[in-house]
Design an enzyme around this catalytic site. Structure first.
Site, PDB file in Angstrom:
ATOM      1  N   SER A  18     -50.312 -58.679  81.423  1.00  0.00           N
ATOM      2  CA  SER A  18     -50.018 -58.264  80.057  1.00  0.00           C
ATOM      3  C   SER A  18     -51.288 -57.661  79.483  1.00  0.00           C
ATOM      4  O   SER A  18     -52.391 -57.896  79.983  1.00  0.00           O
ATOM      5  CB  SER A  18     -49.527 -59.443  79.209  1.00  0.00           C
ATOM      6  OG  SER A  18     -50.447 -60.524  79.253  1.00  0.00           O
TER       7      SER A  18
ATOM      8  N   GLU B 221     -53.570 -56.401  75.852  1.00  0.00           N
ATOM      9  CA  GLU B 221     -53.771 -56.486  74.406  1.00  0.00           C
ATOM     10  C   GLU B 221     -54.353 -55.181  73.882  1.00  0.00           C
ATOM     11  O   GLU B 221     -55.287 -54.627  74.459  1.00  0.00           O
ATOM     12  CB  GLU B 221     -54.721 -57.635  74.052  1.00  0.00           C
ATOM     13  CG  GLU B 221     -54.982 -57.745  72.551  1.00  0.00           C
ATOM     14  CD  GLU B 221     -55.941 -58.863  72.198  1.00  0.00           C
ATOM     15  OE1 GLU B 221     -55.520 -60.031  72.295  1.00  0.00           O
ATOM     16  OE2 GLU B 221     -57.094 -58.582  71.833  1.00  0.00           O
TER      17      GLU B 221
ATOM     18  N   PHE C 140     -69.843 -59.414  70.768  1.00  0.00           N
ATOM     19  CA  PHE C 140     -68.513 -59.764  70.260  1.00  0.00           C
ATOM     20  C   PHE C 140     -68.045 -61.110  70.799  1.00  0.00           C
ATOM     21  O   PHE C 140     -67.611 -61.985  70.039  1.00  0.00           O
ATOM     22  CB  PHE C 140     -67.530 -58.658  70.639  1.00  0.00           C
ATOM     23  CG  PHE C 140     -66.096 -58.977  70.342  1.00  0.00           C
ATOM     24  CD1 PHE C 140     -65.621 -58.955  69.042  1.00  0.00           C
ATOM     25  CD2 PHE C 140     -65.211 -59.307  71.368  1.00  0.00           C
ATOM     26  CE1 PHE C 140     -64.296 -59.249  68.759  1.00  0.00           C
ATOM     27  CE2 PHE C 140     -63.889 -59.603  71.096  1.00  0.00           C
ATOM     28  CZ  PHE C 140     -63.429 -59.572  69.790  1.00  0.00           C
TER      29      PHE C 140
ATOM     30  N   HIS D 106     -53.944 -61.739  81.465  1.00  0.00           N
ATOM     31  CA  HIS D 106     -53.846 -60.998  80.205  1.00  0.00           C
ATOM     32  C   HIS D 106     -55.143 -60.219  80.039  1.00  0.00           C
ATOM     33  O   HIS D 106     -56.226 -60.807  80.004  1.00  0.00           O
ATOM     34  CB  HIS D 106     -53.663 -61.972  79.040  1.00  0.00           C
ATOM     35  CG  HIS D 106     -53.430 -61.303  77.718  1.00  0.00           C
ATOM     36  ND1 HIS D 106     -52.244 -60.690  77.394  1.00  0.00           N
ATOM     37  CD2 HIS D 106     -54.236 -61.147  76.634  1.00  0.00           C
ATOM     38  CE1 HIS D 106     -52.310 -60.200  76.166  1.00  0.00           C
ATOM     39  NE2 HIS D 106     -53.514 -60.451  75.685  1.00  0.00           N
TER      40      HIS D 106
END
Length: 311
Positions: A28, A30, A233, A283
Protein backbone atom coordinates in the site's frame (compact mmCIF):
# COMPACT_ATOMS: atom_id res chain seq x y z
CA UNK A 1 17.57 -10.94 16.53
CA UNK A 2 15.07 -13.55 17.60
CA UNK A 3 13.94 -15.67 14.68
CA UNK A 4 10.16 -15.84 14.23
CA UNK A 5 8.74 -19.19 15.23
CA UNK A 6 6.82 -19.31 11.94
CA UNK A 7 6.94 -16.65 9.24
CA UNK A 8 3.16 -16.63 8.93
CA UNK A 9 2.76 -15.31 12.49
CA UNK A 10 3.47 -11.83 11.16
CA UNK A 11 0.78 -11.41 8.55
CA UNK A 12 -0.89 -14.71 7.84
CA UNK A 13 0.10 -15.64 4.29
CA UNK A 14 1.62 -18.98 3.38
CA UNK A 15 5.37 -19.02 2.89
CA UNK A 16 7.76 -21.35 1.16
CA UNK A 17 9.77 -23.88 3.09
CA UNK A 18 12.88 -21.73 2.74
CA UNK A 19 11.18 -18.87 4.57
CA UNK A 20 10.75 -16.74 1.44
CA UNK A 21 7.36 -15.58 0.24
CA UNK A 22 5.33 -18.03 -1.79
CA UNK A 23 2.78 -15.36 -2.71
CA UNK A 24 2.94 -11.86 -4.11
CA UNK A 25 3.54 -9.39 -1.27
CA UNK A 26 0.68 -7.00 -0.48
CA UNK A 27 1.63 -3.34 -0.71
CA UNK A 28 0.00 0.00 0.00
CA UNK A 29 1.12 3.58 -0.56
CA UNK A 30 0.79 6.84 1.32
CA UNK A 31 0.42 10.20 -0.45
CA UNK A 32 -0.01 13.71 0.89
CA UNK A 33 -2.35 16.30 -0.64
CA UNK A 34 -0.59 18.83 -2.90
CA UNK A 35 -0.28 22.52 -2.05
CA UNK A 36 0.40 23.93 -5.51
CA UNK A 37 -0.49 23.23 -9.13
CA UNK A 38 3.01 21.91 -9.75
CA UNK A 39 2.76 19.59 -6.74
CA UNK A 40 -0.65 18.45 -8.00
CA UNK A 41 0.86 17.53 -11.36
CA UNK A 42 3.70 15.66 -9.64
CA UNK A 43 1.31 13.75 -7.38
CA UNK A 44 -0.76 12.50 -10.31
CA UNK A 45 2.30 11.48 -12.24
CA UNK A 46 3.27 9.47 -9.15
CA UNK A 47 -0.19 7.93 -8.76
CA UNK A 48 -0.35 6.97 -12.44
CA UNK A 49 3.12 5.41 -12.23
CA UNK A 50 2.32 3.36 -9.11
CA UNK A 51 -1.32 2.45 -9.77
CA UNK A 52 -0.47 -0.47 -12.13
CA UNK A 53 1.29 -2.18 -9.18
CA UNK A 54 -2.21 -2.81 -7.79
CA UNK A 55 -1.71 -1.72 -4.18
CA UNK A 56 -4.21 -3.01 -1.63
CA UNK A 57 -5.08 0.62 -0.91
CA UNK A 58 -3.60 4.11 -1.04
CA UNK A 59 -3.87 6.50 1.89
CA UNK A 60 -4.01 10.28 1.79
CA UNK A 61 -2.72 12.18 4.81
CA UNK A 62 -4.42 14.84 6.89
CA UNK A 63 -2.19 17.73 7.97
CA UNK A 64 -1.44 18.83 11.53
CA UNK A 65 -4.57 20.25 13.13
CA UNK A 66 -6.63 19.25 10.10
CA UNK A 67 -4.81 21.89 8.05
CA UNK A 68 -5.13 19.99 4.75
CA UNK A 69 -8.73 18.89 5.19
CA UNK A 70 -10.15 20.26 1.94
CA UNK A 71 -7.12 19.21 -0.11
CA UNK A 72 -7.31 15.73 1.38
CA UNK A 73 -10.99 15.51 0.45
CA UNK A 74 -10.29 16.74 -3.10
CA UNK A 75 -7.48 14.21 -3.59
CA UNK A 76 -9.65 11.35 -2.31
CA UNK A 77 -12.49 12.41 -4.62
CA UNK A 78 -10.21 12.48 -7.65
CA UNK A 79 -8.73 9.05 -6.85
CA UNK A 80 -12.26 7.64 -6.67
CA UNK A 81 -13.28 9.31 -9.93
CA UNK A 82 -10.21 8.74 -12.10
CA UNK A 83 -8.65 5.48 -10.92
CA UNK A 84 -9.55 1.99 -9.75
CA UNK A 85 -7.49 2.44 -6.59
CA UNK A 86 -9.08 2.01 -3.17
CA UNK A 87 -8.45 5.20 -1.17
CA UNK A 88 -8.03 5.26 2.60
CA UNK A 89 -8.67 8.71 4.05
CA UNK A 90 -6.66 9.85 7.04
CA UNK A 91 -8.79 11.44 9.75
CA UNK A 92 -7.71 13.01 13.04
CA UNK A 93 -9.31 14.21 16.25
CA UNK A 94 -7.67 17.63 16.09
CA UNK A 95 -9.36 20.92 15.28
CA UNK A 96 -12.95 19.76 14.87
CA UNK A 97 -15.99 18.92 16.98
CA UNK A 98 -17.56 15.48 17.03
CA UNK A 99 -20.34 16.79 14.82
CA UNK A 100 -17.89 18.10 12.23
CA UNK A 101 -15.92 14.85 12.19
CA UNK A 102 -19.10 12.79 11.97
CA UNK A 103 -20.13 14.87 8.93
CA UNK A 104 -16.76 14.15 7.29
CA UNK A 105 -17.16 10.43 7.94
CA UNK A 106 -20.69 10.50 6.53
CA UNK A 107 -19.45 12.35 3.44
CA UNK A 108 -16.66 9.84 2.87
CA UNK A 109 -19.12 6.98 3.18
CA UNK A 110 -21.53 8.66 0.77
CA UNK A 111 -18.88 9.06 -1.95
CA UNK A 112 -17.68 5.48 -1.58
CA UNK A 113 -14.80 5.54 0.89
CA UNK A 114 -14.75 2.35 2.96
CA UNK A 115 -11.38 2.68 4.64
CA UNK A 116 -10.22 5.33 7.12
CA UNK A 117 -6.83 5.69 8.80
CA UNK A 118 -7.90 7.01 12.21
CA UNK A 119 -5.31 9.01 14.12
CA UNK A 120 -5.22 11.26 17.14
CA UNK A 121 -3.27 13.71 15.00
CA UNK A 122 -0.42 16.13 15.55
CA UNK A 123 -1.00 19.54 17.13
CA UNK A 124 -1.46 22.48 14.74
CA UNK A 125 2.05 23.69 15.60
CA UNK A 126 3.55 20.32 14.65
CA UNK A 127 5.25 17.57 16.63
CA UNK A 128 6.69 18.81 19.90
CA UNK A 129 4.20 21.64 20.43
CA UNK A 130 1.40 21.48 23.02
CA UNK A 131 -1.46 19.17 22.09
CA UNK A 132 -5.12 19.82 22.80
CA UNK A 133 -8.21 18.31 21.26
CA UNK A 134 -11.34 20.26 20.44
CA UNK A 135 -13.40 20.69 23.64
CA UNK A 136 -16.40 19.14 21.92
CA UNK A 137 -14.37 16.68 19.87
CA UNK A 138 -13.15 13.12 20.10
CA UNK A 139 -10.46 13.08 22.76
CA UNK A 140 -8.52 9.98 21.66
CA UNK A 141 -8.06 7.91 18.52
CA UNK A 142 -9.92 5.06 20.24
CA UNK A 143 -12.94 7.34 20.71
CA UNK A 144 -12.69 8.38 17.06
CA UNK A 145 -12.63 4.74 15.92
CA UNK A 146 -15.62 3.92 18.08
CA UNK A 147 -17.50 6.87 16.56
CA UNK A 148 -16.68 5.77 13.02
CA UNK A 149 -17.69 2.15 13.58
CA UNK A 150 -20.97 3.07 15.30
CA UNK A 151 -22.00 5.29 12.37
CA UNK A 152 -20.73 3.04 9.58
CA UNK A 153 -19.77 -0.51 10.61
CA UNK A 154 -18.72 -1.30 7.02
CA UNK A 155 -15.84 1.18 7.12
CA UNK A 156 -12.50 -0.51 7.71
CA UNK A 157 -10.27 1.34 10.17
CA UNK A 158 -6.48 1.29 10.19
CA UNK A 159 -4.38 2.91 12.90
CA UNK A 160 -0.78 3.80 13.68
CA UNK A 161 1.75 1.75 15.64
CA UNK A 162 5.14 2.76 17.02
CA UNK A 163 7.97 0.22 17.27
CA UNK A 164 9.97 2.81 19.25
CA UNK A 165 6.83 4.10 21.05
CA UNK A 166 4.96 7.32 20.39
CA UNK A 167 7.09 10.35 21.40
CA UNK A 168 4.51 11.32 24.02
CA UNK A 169 3.98 7.86 25.51
CA UNK A 170 5.31 7.17 29.02
CA UNK A 171 6.90 3.93 27.87
CA UNK A 172 6.37 1.17 25.33
CA UNK A 173 3.92 -0.73 27.55
CA UNK A 174 1.73 2.35 27.83
CA UNK A 175 1.92 2.82 24.08
CA UNK A 176 0.83 -0.79 23.51
CA UNK A 177 -2.07 -0.13 25.92
CA UNK A 178 -3.14 2.63 23.52
CA UNK A 179 -2.90 0.26 20.56
CA UNK A 180 -5.00 -2.31 22.44
CA UNK A 181 -7.67 0.33 23.08
CA UNK A 182 -7.75 1.15 19.37
CA UNK A 183 -8.14 -2.52 18.46
CA UNK A 184 -10.90 -2.97 21.05
CA UNK A 185 -12.69 0.01 19.45
CA UNK A 186 -12.68 -1.68 16.04
CA UNK A 187 -9.33 -1.16 14.31
CA UNK A 188 -8.35 -4.09 12.09
CA UNK A 189 -4.89 -3.05 10.86
CA UNK A 190 -1.96 -1.09 12.28
CA UNK A 191 0.68 0.62 10.15
CA UNK A 192 3.98 1.33 11.83
CA UNK A 193 5.89 4.54 12.06
CA UNK A 194 9.06 4.46 9.97
CA UNK A 195 11.87 2.29 11.38
CA UNK A 196 15.27 1.39 9.98
CA UNK A 197 16.31 -1.40 12.35
CA UNK A 198 14.25 -4.52 11.68
CA UNK A 199 15.05 -5.87 15.13
CA UNK A 200 12.94 -3.03 16.57
CA UNK A 201 9.95 -4.20 14.52
CA UNK A 202 10.30 -7.86 15.48
CA UNK A 203 10.75 -7.08 19.19
CA UNK A 204 7.73 -4.77 19.08
CA UNK A 205 5.66 -7.42 17.32
CA UNK A 206 6.52 -10.01 19.97
CA UNK A 207 5.34 -7.64 22.73
CA UNK A 208 2.16 -6.77 20.82
CA UNK A 209 1.31 -10.43 20.24
CA UNK A 210 2.04 -11.20 23.89
CA UNK A 211 -0.69 -8.67 24.77
CA UNK A 212 -3.21 -10.63 22.70
CA UNK A 213 -3.27 -8.16 19.80
CA UNK A 214 -3.65 -10.21 16.63
CA UNK A 215 -4.35 -7.64 13.89
CA UNK A 216 -1.74 -7.22 11.12
CA UNK A 217 1.10 -4.87 12.10
CA UNK A 218 2.22 -3.60 8.71
CA UNK A 219 5.76 -2.19 8.51
CA UNK A 220 5.96 1.37 7.25
CA UNK A 221 8.88 1.80 4.83
CA UNK A 222 10.31 5.17 3.76
CA UNK A 223 12.91 5.36 0.97
CA UNK A 224 15.24 8.23 1.87
CA UNK A 225 15.11 10.40 -1.26
CA UNK A 226 16.77 13.28 0.61
CA UNK A 227 18.55 11.84 3.61
CA UNK A 228 19.13 15.05 5.56
CA UNK A 229 15.55 16.23 5.12
CA UNK A 230 14.09 12.80 5.87
CA UNK A 231 16.25 12.34 8.97
CA UNK A 232 15.03 15.64 10.43
CA UNK A 233 11.43 14.65 9.75
CA UNK A 234 11.49 11.11 11.15
CA UNK A 235 13.55 11.90 14.25
CA UNK A 236 10.96 14.48 15.32
CA UNK A 237 8.43 11.64 15.20
CA UNK A 238 10.59 9.44 17.45
CA UNK A 239 12.37 7.28 14.87
CA UNK A 240 16.01 6.39 15.49
CA UNK A 241 18.33 6.85 12.51
CA UNK A 242 21.25 4.41 13.05
CA UNK A 243 24.83 5.58 12.57
CA UNK A 244 25.37 2.92 9.88
CA UNK A 245 22.57 4.45 7.84
CA UNK A 246 23.88 7.99 8.16
CA UNK A 247 27.32 6.78 7.07
CA UNK A 248 25.89 5.40 3.83
CA UNK A 249 24.78 8.91 2.84
CA UNK A 250 27.89 10.68 4.10
CA UNK A 251 29.29 13.07 1.50
CA UNK A 252 26.29 12.79 -0.84
CA UNK A 253 24.48 16.04 0.00
CA UNK A 254 25.28 17.45 -3.45
CA UNK A 255 25.00 14.17 -5.36
CA UNK A 256 21.28 13.38 -5.75
CA UNK A 257 21.77 10.59 -8.30
CA UNK A 258 24.06 8.58 -6.04
CA UNK A 259 21.78 9.32 -3.07
CA UNK A 260 18.91 7.80 -5.03
CA UNK A 261 20.88 4.62 -5.73
CA UNK A 262 21.93 4.31 -2.09
CA UNK A 263 18.38 4.96 -0.87
CA UNK A 264 16.98 2.27 -3.17
CA UNK A 265 19.63 -0.21 -2.03
CA UNK A 266 18.97 0.47 1.66
CA UNK A 267 15.18 0.24 1.42
CA UNK A 268 15.28 -2.84 -0.83
CA UNK A 269 17.66 -4.52 1.61
CA UNK A 270 15.31 -3.76 4.50
CA UNK A 271 12.23 -5.22 2.84
CA UNK A 272 14.10 -8.30 1.63
CA UNK A 273 15.28 -9.00 5.18
CA UNK A 274 11.73 -8.53 6.46
CA UNK A 275 10.45 -10.87 3.73
CA UNK A 276 13.02 -13.49 4.69
CA UNK A 277 11.40 -13.58 8.14
CA UNK A 278 7.87 -13.95 6.82
CA UNK A 279 6.67 -10.36 6.43
CA UNK A 280 4.50 -10.18 3.32
CA UNK A 281 2.77 -6.81 3.60
CA UNK A 282 4.38 -3.36 3.32
CA UNK A 283 3.16 0.23 3.48
CA UNK A 284 5.36 2.70 1.60
CA UNK A 285 5.62 6.35 2.59
CA UNK A 286 6.11 7.61 -0.95
CA UNK A 287 6.64 11.33 -0.23
CA UNK A 288 4.68 11.71 -3.51
CA UNK A 289 7.55 10.22 -5.52
CA UNK A 290 7.29 7.06 -7.55
CA UNK A 291 10.79 6.10 -8.65
CA UNK A 292 12.25 4.38 -5.59
CA UNK A 293 8.97 2.79 -4.50
CA UNK A 294 8.41 1.40 -7.99
CA UNK A 295 11.95 -0.01 -8.09
CA UNK A 296 11.66 -1.61 -4.65
CA UNK A 297 8.29 -3.12 -5.53
CA UNK A 298 9.84 -4.56 -8.69
CA UNK A 299 12.61 -6.14 -6.62
CA UNK A 300 9.90 -7.71 -4.43
CA UNK A 301 8.58 -9.41 -7.55
CA UNK A 302 5.63 -7.09 -8.08
CA UNK A 303 4.90 -6.42 -11.74
CA UNK A 304 2.52 -3.76 -12.94
CA UNK A 305 -0.88 -4.25 -14.52
CA UNK A 306 -3.36 -1.71 -15.77
CA UNK A 307 -5.20 -0.11 -12.85
CA UNK A 308 -7.15 2.47 -14.88
CA UNK A 309 -10.90 2.30 -15.01
CA UNK A 310 -12.32 1.11 -18.29
CA UNK A 311 -13.51 3.91 -20.51
Amino acid sequence: MTEPTTPAQYSGQDNGQDGHLAKRPAISFEFFPPKTEEMEKNLWETINRLAPLEPKFVSVTYGAGGSTRERTHATIARILKETSLLPAAHLTCVGASRGEIDEIVDHYHEVGVRHIVALRGDPPGGIGTPFATHPDGYQTSAELIDGIKKRHPDIEVSVSAYPEKHPEARDLDADIDTLKAKVDAGATRAITQVFFDNDLYFRYLERVRARGISIPIVPGIMPMHNFRQARNFVTRAGTTVPDWLAEKFDGLDDDPETRKLVAATVAAGQVHKLAKHGVDTYHFYTMNRADLVFAISHLLGIRGKSAKKAA
